[in-house]
Design an enzyme around this catalytic site. Sequence first.
Site, PDB file in Angstrom:
ATOM      1  CB  SER A   1      -9.949   6.164  -0.701  1.00 58.31           C
ATOM      2  OG  SER A   1     -10.984   4.970  -0.658  1.00 58.31           O
TER       3      SER A   1
ATOM      4  N   GLY B   1     -12.511  -0.185   2.809  1.00 57.10           N
ATOM      5  CA  GLY B   1     -12.940  -1.708   2.791  1.00 57.10           C
ATOM      6  C   GLY B   1     -11.609  -2.433   2.219  1.00 57.10           C
ATOM      7  CG  ASP B   2      -8.880  -5.570   1.277  1.00 56.06           C
ATOM      8  OD1 ASP B   2      -7.968  -5.141   0.568  1.00 56.06           O
ATOM      9  OD2 ASP B   2      -8.553  -6.866   1.492  1.00 56.06           O
TER      10      ASP B   2
ATOM     11  CG  ASN C   1     -15.818  -3.305  -4.550  1.00 56.17           C
ATOM     12  OD1 ASN C   1     -14.672  -2.775  -5.046  1.00 56.17           O
ATOM     13  ND2 ASN C   1     -16.947  -2.391  -4.503  1.00 56.17           N
TER      14      ASN C   1
ATOM     15  CE  LYS D   1      -2.450  -1.179  -4.065  1.00 51.59           C
ATOM     16  NZ  LYS D   1      -3.295  -1.863  -3.425  1.00 51.59           N
TER      17      LYS D   1
ATOM     18  CB  THR E   1     -10.698  -1.102  -6.766  1.00 50.20           C
ATOM     19  OG1 THR E   1     -10.743  -0.483  -5.876  1.00 50.20           O
ATOM     20  CG2 THR E   1      -9.390  -1.995  -6.909  1.00 50.20           C
TER      21      THR E   1
ATOM     22  CE  LYS F   1      -5.530  -3.769   2.453  1.00 52.03           C
ATOM     23  NZ  LYS F   1      -5.957  -3.090   1.468  1.00 52.03           N
TER      24      LYS F   1
ATOM     25  CD  GLN G   1      -3.211   0.497   0.223  1.00 48.31           C
ATOM     26  OE1 GLN G   1      -3.583  -0.656   0.416  1.00 48.31           O
ATOM     27  NE2 GLN G   1      -3.859   1.357  -0.430  1.00 48.31           N
TER      28      GLN G   1
HETATM   29  P1  NDP Z   1     -14.840  -8.757  -1.835  1.00 49.11           P
HETATM   30  O1  NDP Z   1     -14.849  -9.468  -0.417  1.00 49.11           O
HETATM   31  O2  NDP Z   1     -15.675  -7.823  -2.235  1.00 49.11           O
HETATM   32  O3  NDP Z   1     -14.517 -10.000  -2.789  1.00 49.11           O
HETATM   33  C1  NDP Z   1     -13.633 -11.140  -2.951  1.00 49.11           C
HETATM   34  C2  NDP Z   1     -13.776 -12.226  -3.854  1.00 49.11           C
HETATM   35  O4  NDP Z   1     -12.636 -12.950  -3.756  1.00 49.11           O
HETATM   36  C3  NDP Z   1     -14.951 -12.809  -3.704  1.00 49.11           C
HETATM   37  O5  NDP Z   1     -15.588 -13.517  -4.647  1.00 49.11           O
HETATM   38  C4  NDP Z   1     -14.198 -14.294  -2.755  1.00 49.11           C
HETATM   39  O6  NDP Z   1     -15.192 -15.429  -2.710  1.00 49.11           O
HETATM   40  C5  NDP Z   1     -13.089 -14.414  -3.517  1.00 49.11           C
HETATM   41  N1  NDP Z   1     -12.034 -14.534  -2.649  1.00 49.11           N
HETATM   42  C6  NDP Z   1     -11.807 -14.385  -1.263  1.00 49.11           C
HETATM   43  N2  NDP Z   1     -10.614 -15.043  -0.878  1.00 49.11           N
HETATM   44  C7  NDP Z   1     -10.663 -15.998  -1.670  1.00 49.11           C
HETATM   45  C8  NDP Z   1      -9.700 -17.068  -1.436  1.00 49.11           C
HETATM   46  N3  NDP Z   1      -8.765 -17.543  -0.562  1.00 49.11           N
HETATM   47  N4  NDP Z   1      -9.847 -18.069  -2.407  1.00 49.11           N
HETATM   48  C9  NDP Z   1     -10.694 -17.973  -3.424  1.00 49.11           C
HETATM   49  N5  NDP Z   1     -11.359 -16.945  -3.510  1.00 49.11           N
HETATM   50  C10 NDP Z   1     -11.356 -16.081  -2.580  1.00 49.11           C
HETATM   51  O7  NDP Z   1     -13.158  -8.105  -1.959  1.00 49.11           O
HETATM   52  P2  NDP Z   1     -12.857  -7.065  -3.081  1.00 49.11           P
HETATM   53  O8  NDP Z   1     -13.436  -7.357  -4.304  1.00 49.11           O
HETATM   54  O9  NDP Z   1     -12.824  -5.909  -2.145  1.00 49.11           O
HETATM   55  O10 NDP Z   1     -11.229  -7.377  -2.696  1.00 49.11           O
HETATM   56  C11 NDP Z   1     -10.586  -8.405  -3.813  1.00 49.11           C
HETATM   57  C12 NDP Z   1      -8.925  -8.170  -3.917  1.00 49.11           C
HETATM   58  O11 NDP Z   1      -8.839  -6.713  -4.419  1.00 49.11           O
HETATM   59  C13 NDP Z   1      -8.134  -8.253  -2.664  1.00 49.11           C
HETATM   60  O12 NDP Z   1      -7.060  -8.852  -2.953  1.00 49.11           O
HETATM   61  C14 NDP Z   1      -8.302  -6.752  -2.023  1.00 49.11           C
HETATM   62  O13 NDP Z   1      -7.060  -6.721  -1.506  1.00 49.11           O
HETATM   63  C15 NDP Z   1      -7.951  -6.080  -3.587  1.00 49.11           C
HETATM   64  N6  NDP Z   1      -8.126  -4.579  -3.562  1.00 49.11           N
HETATM   65  C16 NDP Z   1      -9.395  -4.161  -3.397  1.00 49.11           C
HETATM   66  C17 NDP Z   1      -9.572  -2.867  -3.372  1.00 49.11           C
HETATM   67  C18 NDP Z   1     -11.138  -2.237  -2.867  1.00 49.11           C
HETATM   68  O14 NDP Z   1     -11.308  -0.962  -3.118  1.00 49.11           O
HETATM   69  N7  NDP Z   1     -11.859  -3.121  -2.560  1.00 49.11           N
HETATM   70  C19 NDP Z   1      -8.690  -1.825  -3.588  1.00 49.11           C
HETATM   71  C20 NDP Z   1      -7.312  -2.611  -4.072  1.00 49.11           C
HETATM   72  C21 NDP Z   1      -7.178  -3.993  -4.034  1.00 49.11           C
HETATM   73  P3  NDP Z   1     -15.761 -15.952  -1.142  1.00 49.11           P
HETATM   74  O15 NDP Z   1     -16.970 -14.769  -0.920  1.00 49.11           O
HETATM   75  O16 NDP Z   1     -16.395 -17.141  -1.920  1.00 49.11           O
HETATM   76  O17 NDP Z   1     -14.941 -15.995  -0.275  1.00 49.11           O
END
Ligand code: NDP
Length: 444
Positions: A376, A165-166, A241, A114, A210, A126, A111
């Site tokens: 953000s 969020g994350d 997301n 980034k 994102t 984080k 982060q």
């Molecule tokens: P969400 O919780 O909205 O979605 C996560 C998705 O990934 C879900 O479909 C989930 O499936 C899947 N997932 C999570 N863990 C695993 C795992 N161990 N194996 C397989 N699938 C998995 O999170 P986000 O979309 O916010 O975040 C996704 C990625 O993007 C992360 O790496 C995060 O750090 C990164 N990110 C997010 C930002 C943001 O603004 N939200 C900003 C920059 C990066 P299930 O529901 O079945 O667990």
Amino acid sequence: MRQQLAHVLEQVLRRNPGEQEFHQAVVEVFDSLEPVLRKNPQYVDAAVLERLCEPERQLIFRVPWVDDAGTVHTNRGFRVEYNSALGPYKGGLRFHPSVYLGIVKFLGFEQVFKNALTGMPIGGGKGGSDFDPRGRSQGEVMRFCQSFMTELYRHLGEHTDVPAGDIGVGGREIGYLFGQYKRITNRYESGVLTGKGLTWGGSLVRTEATGYGTVLFAERMLQTRGTSFDGRRVVVSGSGNVAQYAIQKAQQLGGHVVACSDSTGYVLDERGIDLDLLQQTREVERLPVSIYAERRGATFVPGRRVWEVGAQVALPCATQNELDEDSAAALVRSGVIAVAEGANMPTTPSAVALLRDAGVLFGPGKAANAGGVATSALEMQQNASRDSWSFEYTEERLAGIMHSIHDRCLATADEYEAPGNYVVGANIAGFTKVADAMLALGVV
Ligand code: NDP
């Protein structure tokens, strides 16, 4: 210089035992830094590397809460305030059972660079918890968030530390966290959290940022080869997301998105993913992608990785180390042109090497998914001026930021004789910005 890097790395490994993801993130950045240190010995003299590898503050706390049946649970909460040379600590909170200090530190480390790349005045941090919101009632999630914030609030502030969020933390959780912060402090301090709802201080485009930013970055990469998303076969991992809005923007640019996934498996939908149905299933009803497949009459493949279906553009948007060497080889066989990371560190080091050796455009997360944190920072700007901007204006700002990150990565890669290498470009451009600020601020 190689010796100097090896020495600091040895110290990182020794001081942070068992934190594999953190080690991986540090090694990945160090791999790019030798020429920078050679050119700038002042960074070595001021021990910038050593200081960058040690977070400014690491908080671990107990989060007790009571479930609907009256059973008491004790989770662990984390906040790593990693580096504040460029501004207040900024970075998301992750609620997932896999969360431990090593994950939070890897995410915080990434982060820092980034946030530097965005050009905005934000440091890096984080946090999160090993709490699993999946399958929990609204009331349970609310009580957990309130307990979490009851400890965390004393470390936050719009000029100090600003979480977002994350994984596992979306608009619902940010609402409960903000409500508790407001209650405890008796302050309507909008700028203390980002990703807020639109009626209570949130910014248009933050939800989409994102995923949209990742696709805008990928589009810019494709343009360097004289091509675009139009008519391309696209595969996205995850369905949260980041994945949802990557799908939306890819479709808007003419891409044909045929697959996405969750932790149970993937869905192959050759007609193209129906985003409304996906959002209804995943976001509103919080059901797995297998239910989407059932409702849509598409194929659900349990327990396997989505990359095996092949793509011209691949967008990993789920979690760390989800695209390994076998997956990368399958993508190369299918003729992949570009991979852009929506998630943080989703591609393993050997998979990155394989993709780059095969001539695939590769956009690392610290550049390609920076649109979320950049927006953000735009939310913080709006909060500070008590203003709210239109969707069009905010998206234009996001697009401008993504294009400039892309171009800065390429220019820096050129400067350091690694043309077209976005990994080297992102690492060096992010590092030098933070390192210069640390030098200016003295040994603190
Ligand atoms: P969400 O919780 O909205 O979605 C996560 C998705 O990934 C879900 O479909 C989930 O499936 C899947 N997932 C999570 N863990 C695993 C795992 N161990 N194996 C397989 N699938 C998995 O999170 P986000 O979309 O916010 O975040 C996704 C990625 O993007 C992360 O790496 C995060 O750090 C990164 N990110 C997010 C930002 C943001 O603004 N939200 C900003 C920059 C990066 P299930 O529901 O079945 O667990």
